[in-house]
Enzyme design. Structure first.
Site, mmCIF file in Angstrom:
data_model
loop_
_atom_site.group_PDB
_atom_site.id
_atom_site.type_symbol
_atom_site.label_atom_id
_atom_site.label_comp_id
_atom_site.label_asym_id
_atom_site.label_seq_id
_atom_site.Cartn_x
_atom_site.Cartn_y
_atom_site.Cartn_z
ATOM 1 N N ARG A 253 -94.346 46.299 -3.956
ATOM 2 C CA ARG A 253 -94.485 46.076 -5.402
ATOM 3 C C ARG A 253 -95.216 44.781 -5.710
ATOM 4 N NH1 ARG A 253 -90.774 48.902 -3.981
ATOM 5 N NH2 ARG A 253 -90.977 51.010 -4.801
ATOM 6 N N ASP B 127 -87.747 51.252 -7.845
ATOM 7 C CA ASP B 127 -87.238 51.168 -6.482
ATOM 8 C C ASP B 127 -85.720 51.190 -6.497
ATOM 9 O OD1 ASP B 127 -86.377 48.683 -7.174
ATOM 10 O OD2 ASP B 127 -87.735 47.593 -5.865
ATOM 11 N N ASP C 199 -81.444 37.657 -5.080
ATOM 12 C CA ASP C 199 -81.644 38.030 -3.674
ATOM 13 C C ASP C 199 -80.498 37.561 -2.778
ATOM 14 O OD1 ASP C 199 -84.019 39.162 -4.415
ATOM 15 O OD2 ASP C 199 -85.224 37.432 -3.881
HETATM 16 N N1 EPU Z 1 -89.319 42.586 -15.654
HETATM 17 C C1 EPU Z 1 -89.715 43.377 -16.689
HETATM 18 N N2 EPU Z 1 -91.046 43.454 -16.962
HETATM 19 C C2 EPU Z 1 -91.975 42.792 -16.236
HETATM 20 C C3 EPU Z 1 -91.554 41.979 -15.150
HETATM 21 C C4 EPU Z 1 -90.213 41.909 -14.885
HETATM 22 O O1 EPU Z 1 -88.904 43.995 -17.374
HETATM 23 O O2 EPU Z 1 -93.171 42.907 -16.550
HETATM 24 C C5 EPU Z 1 -87.886 42.476 -15.359
HETATM 25 C C6 EPU Z 1 -87.561 43.067 -13.989
HETATM 26 O O3 EPU Z 1 -87.382 44.449 -14.066
HETATM 27 C C7 EPU Z 1 -86.315 42.326 -13.617
HETATM 28 C C8 EPU Z 1 -86.544 40.938 -14.211
HETATM 29 O O4 EPU Z 1 -87.538 41.101 -15.220
HETATM 30 O O5 EPU Z 1 -85.223 42.921 -14.264
HETATM 31 C C9 EPU Z 1 -86.978 39.890 -13.214
HETATM 32 O O6 EPU Z 1 -88.172 40.283 -12.579
HETATM 33 P P1 EPU Z 1 -89.232 39.261 -11.970
HETATM 34 O O7 EPU Z 1 -90.574 39.622 -12.538
HETATM 35 O O8 EPU Z 1 -88.760 37.877 -12.153
HETATM 36 O O9 EPU Z 1 -89.177 39.619 -10.433
HETATM 37 P P2 EPU Z 1 -90.373 39.989 -9.474
HETATM 38 O O10 EPU Z 1 -91.492 39.030 -9.643
HETATM 39 O O11 EPU Z 1 -90.664 41.436 -9.576
HETATM 40 C C10 EPU Z 1 -89.518 38.443 -7.549
HETATM 41 C C11 EPU Z 1 -89.184 38.582 -6.097
HETATM 42 C C12 EPU Z 1 -87.883 39.352 -5.930
HETATM 43 C C13 EPU Z 1 -86.789 38.616 -6.674
HETATM 44 C C14 EPU Z 1 -87.195 38.433 -8.144
HETATM 45 C C15 EPU Z 1 -86.197 37.624 -8.958
HETATM 46 C C16 EPU Z 1 -91.360 38.691 -5.075
HETATM 47 C C17 EPU Z 1 -92.309 39.461 -4.261
HETATM 48 N N3 EPU Z 1 -90.239 39.311 -5.406
HETATM 49 O O12 EPU Z 1 -89.686 39.765 -8.051
HETATM 50 O O13 EPU Z 1 -87.599 39.324 -4.527
HETATM 51 O O14 EPU Z 1 -85.603 39.361 -6.603
HETATM 52 O O15 EPU Z 1 -88.467 37.753 -8.224
HETATM 53 O O16 EPU Z 1 -86.041 36.380 -8.412
HETATM 54 O O17 EPU Z 1 -91.606 37.528 -5.376
HETATM 55 C C18 EPU Z 1 -86.877 40.185 -2.430
HETATM 56 O O18 EPU Z 1 -87.417 39.201 -1.904
HETATM 57 O O19 EPU Z 1 -86.146 40.986 -1.794
HETATM 58 C C19 EPU Z 1 -87.110 40.425 -3.857
HETATM 59 C C20 EPU Z 1 -86.848 41.568 -4.440
#
Ligand code: EPU
Length: 452
Positions: free
Chosen positions: A103, A127, A315
């Site tokens: 993703r 997911d 996480d």
């Molecule tokens: N969200 C939305 N719309 C968006 C973006 C996010 O509704 O456009 C929601 C998400 O669905 C979620 C929340 O906002 O409910 C937080 O999402 P965020 O965008 O902060 O997370 P991410 O960038 O998709 C990263 C890490 C994740 C970690 C999260 C939160 C990466 C590759 N992934 O995901 O890591 O859980 O931030 O800290 O940087 C992992 O390492 O196993 C992992 C899943």
């Protein structure tokens, strides 16, 4: 890989865990997955050769390398360094075959819009945590002049002129903050991102962008200022240490007991997990090599609530749930970021844990001992949490689908067993690690990887 071999791989590959004595010794904490993936995407911003060091040998990095290669970028690995050579003209497209595996590949959107002015990125879908929309990425990028259309499962994006503007994020999304930062770095004028995510990985990315000639300030706070520049150049950067990998070894220590050093860990990024672990009985402190930690006696329960940084990382939650399963007392866990992140709980219950979930909450009554059982990893952290729980299990815990763990942990079983844990990887991957690694970095072979 031929079909028959792939089936063998799926059937046999597993991690076996048995309880043993306390952990001791030291473990090297690798570079942060969630930083490296974005640093790799940022390399698209400059023609020429960038080098990223402290890159973990994990599957998600391999898939991101394939995403870049599909665009015509050369990615090679030597030791822990990735050399990324970006040609003058790239194909600004990320196909579904790759985005569905990772993703975080949507992180290429911002750099592609800044560089090529257009992009086609297949939407990765939801997911095991529930839906993973990118609406906030899109709204933030629109605010600085990008236009989007979604059709055929792809995001088609164009940007004739990126214009520095105020961007107010609805939620401090990590991915949206990073994407808009990477696009705004080449916009005309100043972009101010408000309600930005404050995760240390954001500051690491901003540091790299600045090494490339960008002008980003305030990263690590909730207001980030990006002054657009006309051009960026390739750069070298050492990725920050993985705070979630470090927290994983602390959870293992909590369950097994013992005293360990986490070499290269950055305790300043881990204040909240360390506070929570302290409440539960795991002592930590800074050490000249990184972090020292000790745990003896039974863990105590605590309440846990996930929040964006500097709150408790989502996480870490599966790891804490594994610990609470064998802690004294009752702990209430609340998930505030992802709607579906309790799937692994059923697996812990199969091991004898007493856990009740309701919506975003789980109530965990610690039991004296878990019992080893066959369980299945459903995502990276859930898989790691099941291995951690197995350290407190009577008999053998067999964690199948360990490929999920490989996405985010380099040699997880090997590192744990070097600390004295009875954990071993069984199956083709262990036997043919050299073959796998060769293939890992081969640009012209499509990787075989089950999809989550
Ligand atoms: N969200 C939305 N719309 C968006 C973006 C996010 O509704 O456009 C929601 C998400 O669905 C979620 C929340 O906002 O409910 C937080 O999402 P965020 O965008 O902060 O997370 P991410 O960038 O998709 C990263 C890490 C994740 C970690 C999260 C939160 C990466 C590759 N992934 O995901 O890591 O859980 O931030 O800290 O940087 C992992 O390492 O196993 C992992 C899943």
């Amino acid at each position: 890989m031929e079909r028959v071999q792939q089936e063998d791989f799926d059937q046999q590959d597993r991690i076996e865990v048995r309880a043993r004595g306390p952990l001791e010794g030291s473990v090297a904490i690798g570079g942060a997955k969630n930083s490296v993936l974005k640093l790799m995407a940022a390399c698209l911003l400059a023609e020429g050769t960038s080098v990223i060091r402290n890159v973990p040998d994990i599957d998600d990095v391999a898939v991101m390398a394939d995403v870049l290669r599909a665009m015509g970028v050369s990615v090679t690995r030597l030791g822990d360094a990735l050399t990324i050579d970006c040609p003058a003209v790239i194909t600004p497209e990320a196909p579904y075959a790759l985005t569905e595996q990772l993703r975080a590949s949507t992180a290429v959107l911002g750099p592609l819009l800044a560089g090529a002015g257009h992009a086609r990125v297949a939407l990765p879908g939801g997911d095991d945590f529930g839906p993973r929309p990118i609406d906030m990425h899109i709204a933030a990028l629109e605010a600085i002049g990008c236009r989007f259309e979604i059709s055929g499962g792809d995001v088609h994006a164009t940007a004739d002129n990126l214009v520095g503007s105020p961007v107010l994020l609805e939620f401090p999304s990590v991915g949206a903050t990073e994407n808009v930062m990477m696009a705004a770095v080449r916009a005309k004028g100043t972009t101010v991102i408000d309600n930005a995510a404050r995760e240390p990985e954001i500051a690491d990315l901003a540091g790299f962008l600045n090494h490339m000639g960008g002008q980003v300030s305030g990263a690590g706070t909730s207001t980030i200022m990006v002054e657009g520049v006309d051009e960026l150049h390739p750069a070298e950067h050492t990725a920050m240490s993985d705070r979630i990998e470090a927290a994983t070894f602390l959870a293992a220590l909590g369950v097994a007991g013992g005293e360990i050093i986490l070499r290269g860990a950055q305790p300043d990024h881990m204040a909240m997990p360390c506070r929570k672990l302290g409440e539960m009985g795991v002592r930590t402190s800074s050490d000249s090599e990184g972090m020292w930690a000790m745990s003896n006696g039974r863990l105590r329960s605590a309440d846990v609530s996930t929040l964006p940084y500097p709150g408790l990382p989502t996480d870490c939650k599966p790891l804490l749930v594994a610990m609470l399963s064998v802690a004294e007392g009752v702990g209430i866990v609340t998930e505030n970021l992802f709607s579906g992140r309790f799937r692994y709980v059923d697996e812990l219950v199969r091991m004898g844990a007493d856990i009740r979930t309701e919506g975003h909450h789980a109530v965990i009554r610690g039991v004296d001992r878990l019992s080893g059982a066959p369980v299945r990893a459903s995502d990276i952290r859930a898989g790691a949490a099941l291995v951690v729980a197995g350290l407190a299990g009577e008999g053998v815990t067999v964690v199948s689908d360990p490929h999920h763990i490989d996405r985010g942990y380099e040699d997880f079983a090997g590192k744990l067993s070097a600390l004295g844990a009875d954990v071993c990887r069984v199956g083709h991957l262990t036997i043919s690690r050299g073959w796998f690694s060769d293939r890992f970095w081969s640009p012209d072979v499509r990787r075989v990887r089950p999809v989550d």
